[in-house]
Scaffold this motif. Structure first.
Motif, PDB file in Angstrom:
ATOM      1  N   SER A   6       0.874  -1.165   0.000  1.00  0.00           N
ATOM      2  CA  SER A   6       0.000   0.000   0.000  1.00  0.00           C
ATOM      3  C   SER A   6       0.909   1.211   0.000  1.00  0.00           C
ATOM      4  CB  SER A   6      -0.873   0.037   1.252  1.00  0.00           C
ATOM      5  OG  SER A   6      -1.681  -1.107   1.294  1.00  0.00           O
ATOM      6  N   ILE A   8       1.508   5.790  -0.985  1.00  0.00           N
ATOM      7  CA  ILE A   8       1.132   7.107  -1.518  1.00  0.00           C
ATOM      8  C   ILE A   8       2.162   7.512  -2.558  1.00  0.00           C
ATOM      9  CG2 ILE A   8       0.996   9.589  -0.996  1.00  0.00           C
ATOM     10  CD1 ILE A   8      -0.094   8.816   1.765  1.00  0.00           C
ATOM     11  N   ASP A  27       4.075   0.958   2.707  1.00  0.00           N
ATOM     12  CA  ASP A  27       3.970   0.489   4.092  1.00  0.00           C
ATOM     13  C   ASP A  27       5.132  -0.431   4.485  1.00  0.00           C
ATOM     14  OD1 ASP A  27       3.076  -1.418   2.297  1.00  0.00           O
ATOM     15  OD2 ASP A  27       1.339  -2.035   3.489  1.00  0.00           O
ATOM     16  N   TYR A  55      -3.420   7.523  -2.898  1.00  0.00           N
ATOM     17  CA  TYR A  55      -3.186   6.415  -1.975  1.00  0.00           C
ATOM     18  C   TYR A  55      -3.788   5.175  -2.622  1.00  0.00           C
ATOM     19  CZ  TYR A  55      -3.250   3.404   2.109  1.00  0.00           C
ATOM     20  OH  TYR A  55      -3.049   2.349   2.967  1.00  0.00           O
ATOM     21  N   TYR A  74      -6.551   2.394  -6.908  1.00  0.00           N
ATOM     22  CA  TYR A  74      -6.533   3.542  -6.004  1.00  0.00           C
ATOM     23  C   TYR A  74      -7.573   3.376  -4.909  1.00  0.00           C
ATOM     24  CZ  TYR A  74     -10.666   5.296  -8.483  1.00  0.00           C
ATOM     25  OH  TYR A  74     -11.911   5.433  -9.029  1.00  0.00           O
ATOM     26  N   GLU A  75      -7.283   3.957  -3.737  1.00  0.00           N
ATOM     27  CA  GLU A  75      -8.280   4.030  -2.655  1.00  0.00           C
ATOM     28  C   GLU A  75      -8.696   5.469  -2.413  1.00  0.00           C
ATOM     29  OE1 GLU A  75      -7.937   1.899   1.001  1.00  0.00           O
ATOM     30  OE2 GLU A  75      -6.943   0.217   0.007  1.00  0.00           O
ATOM     31  N   ASP A  76      -7.710   6.376  -2.370  1.00  0.00           N
ATOM     32  CA  ASP A  76      -8.016   7.809  -2.195  1.00  0.00           C
ATOM     33  C   ASP A  76      -7.287   8.594  -3.273  1.00  0.00           C
ATOM     34  OD1 ASP A  76      -9.528   7.627   0.210  1.00  0.00           O
ATOM     35  OD2 ASP A  76      -7.661   7.340   1.322  1.00  0.00           O
ATOM     36  N   CYS A  95       5.236  15.939   0.805  1.00  0.00           N
ATOM     37  CA  CYS A  95       5.749  14.823  -0.010  1.00  0.00           C
ATOM     38  C   CYS A  95       7.266  14.937  -0.176  1.00  0.00           C
ATOM     39  CB  CYS A  95       5.073  14.792  -1.379  1.00  0.00           C
ATOM     40  SG  CYS A  95       3.382  14.183  -1.323  1.00  0.00           S
ATOM     41  N   LEU A 112       3.307   6.228   6.672  1.00  0.00           N
ATOM     42  CA  LEU A 112       2.242   6.185   5.668  1.00  0.00           C
ATOM     43  C   LEU A 112       0.913   6.642   6.266  1.00  0.00           C
ATOM     44  CD1 LEU A 112       1.478   5.440   2.751  1.00  0.00           C
ATOM     45  CD2 LEU A 112       1.056   3.100   3.545  1.00  0.00           C
ATOM     46  N   LYS A 113       0.627   6.188   7.496  1.00  0.00           N
ATOM     47  CA  LYS A 113      -0.613   6.611   8.175  1.00  0.00           C
ATOM     48  C   LYS A 113      -0.631   8.127   8.357  1.00  0.00           C
ATOM     49  CE  LYS A 113      -1.318   2.670  11.111  1.00  0.00           C
ATOM     50  NZ  LYS A 113      -1.082   2.235  12.474  1.00  0.00           N
ATOM     51  N   ARG A 116      -1.093   9.882   4.975  1.00  0.00           N
ATOM     52  CA  ARG A 116      -2.465   9.696   4.478  1.00  0.00           C
ATOM     53  C   ARG A 116      -3.429  10.624   5.220  1.00  0.00           C
ATOM     54  NH1 ARG A 116      -5.934   4.022   4.185  1.00  0.00           N
ATOM     55  NH2 ARG A 116      -7.516   4.789   2.729  1.00  0.00           N
ATOM     56  N   TYR A 120      -5.503  13.739   3.647  1.00  0.00           N
ATOM     57  CA  TYR A 120      -6.960  13.706   3.813  1.00  0.00           C
ATOM     58  C   TYR A 120      -7.475  15.060   4.327  1.00  0.00           C
ATOM     59  CZ  TYR A 120     -11.499  12.726   5.858  1.00  0.00           C
ATOM     60  OH  TYR A 120     -12.832  12.797   6.193  1.00  0.00           O
TER      61      TYR A 120
END
Ligand SMILES: [Zn+2]
Length: 247
Positions: A6, A8, A27, A55, A74-76, A95, A112-113, A116, A120
Motif C-alpha cells: 500500500s 502514496i 507500508d 493512496y 486507487y483508494e483515495d 511529499c 504512511l498513516k 495519508r 486527507y
C-alpha cells in the motif's frame, strides 16, 4: 513473485515516451522508485493510481534498482487538493519532506498513516492548511530521529511561561525569564503556539491534527516548525520556499 504494497505516490516524473517514474511511500518498503509503463496514456490500466498524491495498492516486481508497477488500484485520490494552491503546496512540501527523511527498503507503516491523514485533511479542507503542515512536519522530524525537547525550559526547568523561545538548532526551549543569550537564532512562542508544538510531538498519532489554535499562534507554530526542519536538514526545500512566497 509480485510484491504487494500500500502506498502514496509522492512524486511523478515522465519517463520515455509514455511511462511514469513514481516515487512511492510504501507500508513495507519505505520510499521506493517504480516505473509505470504506458501510464501517461489515459487508457492505461495504471494511469489513475499512479498520479501524484494517490493512496492505493500496488503490485510490483523488481528490475535491477527499480520496481515496475504491474497492477494498481486507487483508494483515495485526494482530488480536493487541486481546489486551492496553498493546500496543494503544503501537500507538495510534505511529499518532498517525506522523500528527504523516510528511509527506503524499511517498514514505514507509521509514516504512511501520517501522510495519508495529512493529505486527507488538506484535501477535505477540514483543518487549516498551516496546522496540517506544522503538525506533520514536527511529527515527521520526530519520527526520523530529530526529536526536540519541549518539556521544559532548558535553563531553569519552567514548564510554562507567557513567552517561550524555541531554538531550532538544538531543538530546546527557554523561558522568557532565562532568555536565549548565546543560543543564537530563536523563535518566540506564546502559550498557544507552545501548546501546539508540544501536542505535535507528544500527542498520539490519532489526535495529531485534532486541536484548534488561533491565527497568530498558528503562524508562530508554523514558523518554528519550518525553522526546525531547515536547521536539522541544513537546507531548505524548493517546495517549502514556494509555499513561503504565498504565506
Ligand atoms: Zn527558564
Amino acid at each position: 513473485m509480485n510484491l504487494k504494497v500500500s502506498g502514496i505516490v509522492l512524486r511523478v516524473r515522465p519517463s520515455g515516451d509514455n511511462d511514469r517514474l513514481c516515487t512511492i511511500l510504501t507500508d513495507t518498503h519505505g520510499v521506493i522508485n517504480a516505473y509505470a509503463r504506458g501510464a501517461r496514456s489515459m487508457k492505461n490500466k495504471n494511469s489513475t493510481a499512479t498520479a501524484q498524491f494517490v493512496y492505493g495498492n500496488f503490485e510490483l516486481y523488481r528490475r535491477r534498482e527499480y520496481y515496475i508497477i504491474d497492477e494498481s488500484q486507487y483508494e483515495d485520490l485526494f482530488t480536493g487538493l487541486r481546489d486551492d494552491i496553498i493546500r496543494l503546496s503544503v501537500a507538495q512540501y510534505l511529499c518532498q519532506l517525506a522523500m528527504e527523511l523516510i528511509p527506503d527498503e524499511q517498514p514505514a507503516g507509521e509514516y504512511l498513516k501520517l501522510m495519508r491523514a495529512a493529505l486527507y485533511y488538506l484535501s477535505e479542507n477540514t483543518r487549516p492548511a498551516l496546522l496540517v503542515k506544522a503538525a506533520a512536519e514536527m511529527r515527521i522530524m520526530s519520527m526520523s530521529g530529530y526529536m526536540p525537547d519541549l518539556v521544559m525550559c532548558a535553563e531553569c526547568g519552567a514548564y510554562e511561561h507567557d513567552v517561550m523561545y524555541f531554538i531550532p538548532r538544538t531543538g530546546q526551549i527557554k523561558c522568557g525569564d532565562c532568555g536565549v543569550g548565546e543560543d543564537g537564532f530563536c523563535l518566540k512562542l506564546g502559550r498557544g503556539a507552545m501548546t501546539a508544538m508540544r501536542h505535535s510531538i507528544y500527542a498520539s498519532q490519532k489526535k495529531l491534527f485534532a486541536f484548534s489554535i488561533n491565527e497568530q499562534s498558528l503562524r508562530q507554530f508554523s514558523k518554528a516548525s519550518e525553522a526546525f526542519v531547515i536547521a536539522k536538514l541544513e537546507k531548505s526545500l524548493t517546495t517549502l520556499e514556494f509555499l513561503r512566497t504565498m504565506l
